[in-house]
Design an enzyme around this catalytic site. Structure first.
Site, mmCIF file in Angstrom:
data_model
loop_
_atom_site.group_PDB
_atom_site.id
_atom_site.type_symbol
_atom_site.label_atom_id
_atom_site.label_comp_id
_atom_site.label_asym_id
_atom_site.label_seq_id
_atom_site.Cartn_x
_atom_site.Cartn_y
_atom_site.Cartn_z
ATOM 1 N N LEU A 141 -13.010 -2.056 -3.456
ATOM 2 C CA LEU A 141 -12.198 -1.776 -2.277
ATOM 3 C C LEU A 141 -10.765 -2.177 -2.596
ATOM 4 O O LEU A 141 -10.536 -3.143 -3.343
ATOM 5 C CB LEU A 141 -12.690 -2.572 -1.062
ATOM 6 C CG LEU A 141 -14.067 -2.224 -0.491
ATOM 7 C CD1 LEU A 141 -14.396 -3.152 0.676
ATOM 8 C CD2 LEU A 141 -14.137 -0.776 -0.047
ATOM 9 N N ASP A 142 -9.796 -1.449 -2.042
ATOM 10 C CA ASP A 142 -8.402 -1.842 -2.212
ATOM 11 C C ASP A 142 -8.199 -3.256 -1.687
ATOM 12 O O ASP A 142 -8.934 -3.729 -0.814
ATOM 13 C CB ASP A 142 -7.471 -0.884 -1.454
ATOM 14 C CG ASP A 142 -7.487 0.522 -2.036
ATOM 15 O OD1 ASP A 142 -7.867 0.663 -3.208
ATOM 16 O OD2 ASP A 142 -7.125 1.459 -1.305
ATOM 17 N N ARG A 143 -7.178 -3.895 -2.185
ATOM 18 C CA ARG A 143 -6.947 -5.296 -1.837
ATOM 19 C C ARG A 143 -6.900 -5.527 -0.325
ATOM 20 O O ARG A 143 -7.488 -6.469 0.197
ATOM 21 C CB ARG A 143 -5.633 -5.772 -2.464
ATOM 22 C CG ARG A 143 -5.328 -7.231 -2.173
ATOM 23 C CD ARG A 143 -4.154 -7.723 -2.985
ATOM 24 N NE ARG A 143 -4.043 -9.172 -2.867
ATOM 25 C CZ ARG A 143 -3.506 -9.959 -3.774
ATOM 26 N NH1 ARG A 143 -3.036 -9.433 -4.873
ATOM 27 N NH2 ARG A 143 -3.439 -11.257 -3.592
ATOM 28 N N ARG A 243 -6.843 6.777 2.356
ATOM 29 C CA ARG A 243 -5.447 6.524 2.726
ATOM 30 C C ARG A 243 -4.578 7.755 2.499
ATOM 31 O O ARG A 243 -3.763 8.133 3.346
ATOM 32 C CB ARG A 243 -4.926 5.325 1.932
ATOM 33 C CG ARG A 243 -5.663 4.025 2.245
ATOM 34 C CD ARG A 243 -5.398 2.958 1.194
ATOM 35 N NE ARG A 243 -3.994 2.569 1.180
ATOM 36 C CZ ARG A 243 -3.472 1.760 0.259
ATOM 37 N NH1 ARG A 243 -4.238 1.299 -0.722
ATOM 38 N NH2 ARG A 243 -2.196 1.441 0.313
#
Length: 316
Positions: A141-143, A243
């Site tokens: 997962l993105d930060r 996103r």
């Protein structure tokens, strides 16, 4: 990334929209994983550098694209005391609820406490089929994205889970709070994705048939004044897929500092702030890699996101 004698530095760039903003406000936005009090303390102790120069006051106003370096005073950072929230575990795998602002694993740019580091500390040795920096990591997962992640406990489980992801047999659901609303309540976003030429760490949306194939099913759940609550079911797993797709659809994720940051409107005055962008991995369903039975897991939105949604329902 370089390091000083007291710890590692965290280098980030002042976005153009914050040009002329006080340093304390810039630090609060660029380093939301640290409290404002902790950031002020680092400034007073000369542990914050702007374009390579040490600063001792928080009221200076750095220029656009200035380089901010934050020198941690001790290798014992805020992640030291964090315990991962476990939703399920057995001999083959672990399901955890990743906090926002936690790296999935260390990389060449950023080192330090990551979910992978904490997992080894909490659960013991994990398989490293993906490399030494990715023990147990099957997907990422993105930060700033919070929510459900699978960790493999054995090489056999990891191989089975990786095969399931490659075959698109893992059903994933994400909850997103976006600016505006979708053109249709139910639709499939099919822009291709590829890295930007001048910013290889960012993705761009391309017409269908170009770039890497990417598909995201989206459903508008609720209109909340100037924002919407959206459920996303990605069919593929490209980098930054949700996103970029939502931004291309004219509904950028609230708080996304890369995609839509310049064009997105501000939240209404008085709205609770977000420390990280409003994207949460809320659902997972897959066949267990050992016994083959279907397992599913859910995670409610993190507290700060729930607070913002509740405020929008009441005030907009």
């Amino acid at each position: 990334m370089s390091a000083d004698s007291n710890g590692g530095d965290l280098e980030r760039e002042v976005p153009a929209r914050m040009s002329g903003t006080r340093l304390d406000q810039v630090l609060a936005e660029l380093y939301p994983e640290h409290s404002k009090a902790a950031l002020q303390k680092l400034v007073r102790r000369g542990k914050v550098h702007v374009d390579g120069e040490r600063v001792l006051r928080s009221n200076i106003r750095p220029r656009r694209r200035a380089r901010i370096q934050l020198f941690l005073e001790s290798p014992k950072d805020e992640g030291e005391s964090i315990t991962l929230k476990v939703l399920f575990e057995d001999a083959a795998l672990i399901i955890v609820d990743k906090p926002a602002w936690m790296l999935t694993h260390s990389n060449e740019k950023e080192q330090g406490k990551s979910l992978a580091d904490l997992a080894v500390k909490q659960f013991g040795p994990l398989p490293m089929l993906m490399g030494e920096q990715r023990p147990g990591i099957v997907h990422r997962l993105d930060r700033e994205t919070s929510g459900l992640m699978i960790l493999a406990r054995t090489p056999e489980a990891m191989e089975g889970l990786q095969a399931a992801f490659r075959a698109r047999q893992v059903r994933k659901q994400y909850l997103a709070l976006v600016h505006g609303r979708l053109a249709e309540e139910h639709q499939i976003l099919r822009w291709g994705l590829d890295a930007m030429e001048k910013h290889r760490d960012r993705q761009q949306a391309l017409p269908s048939g170009k770039g890497k194939n990417a598909e995201t099913m989206v459903e508008q759940l609720e209109q909340l004044g100037p924002c919407s609550l959206v459920l996303c079911r990605p069919r593929t797993g490209r980098r930054h897929q949700i996103r970029v797709h939502l931004h291309a659809a004219g509904a950028p994720i609230v708080g996304d500092k890369i995609y839509g940051a310049k064009s997105a409107p501000r939240l209404p005055e008085g709205a609770p702030p977000l420390r990280a962008h409003a994207l949460h991995a809320c659902g997972l369903e897959f066949a267990h890699p050992i016994h083959g039975g279907v397992v599913s897991f859910e995670s409610p939105p993190r507290e700060e996101l729930e607070e913002l949604v509740a405020w929008l329902r009441t005030n907009c």
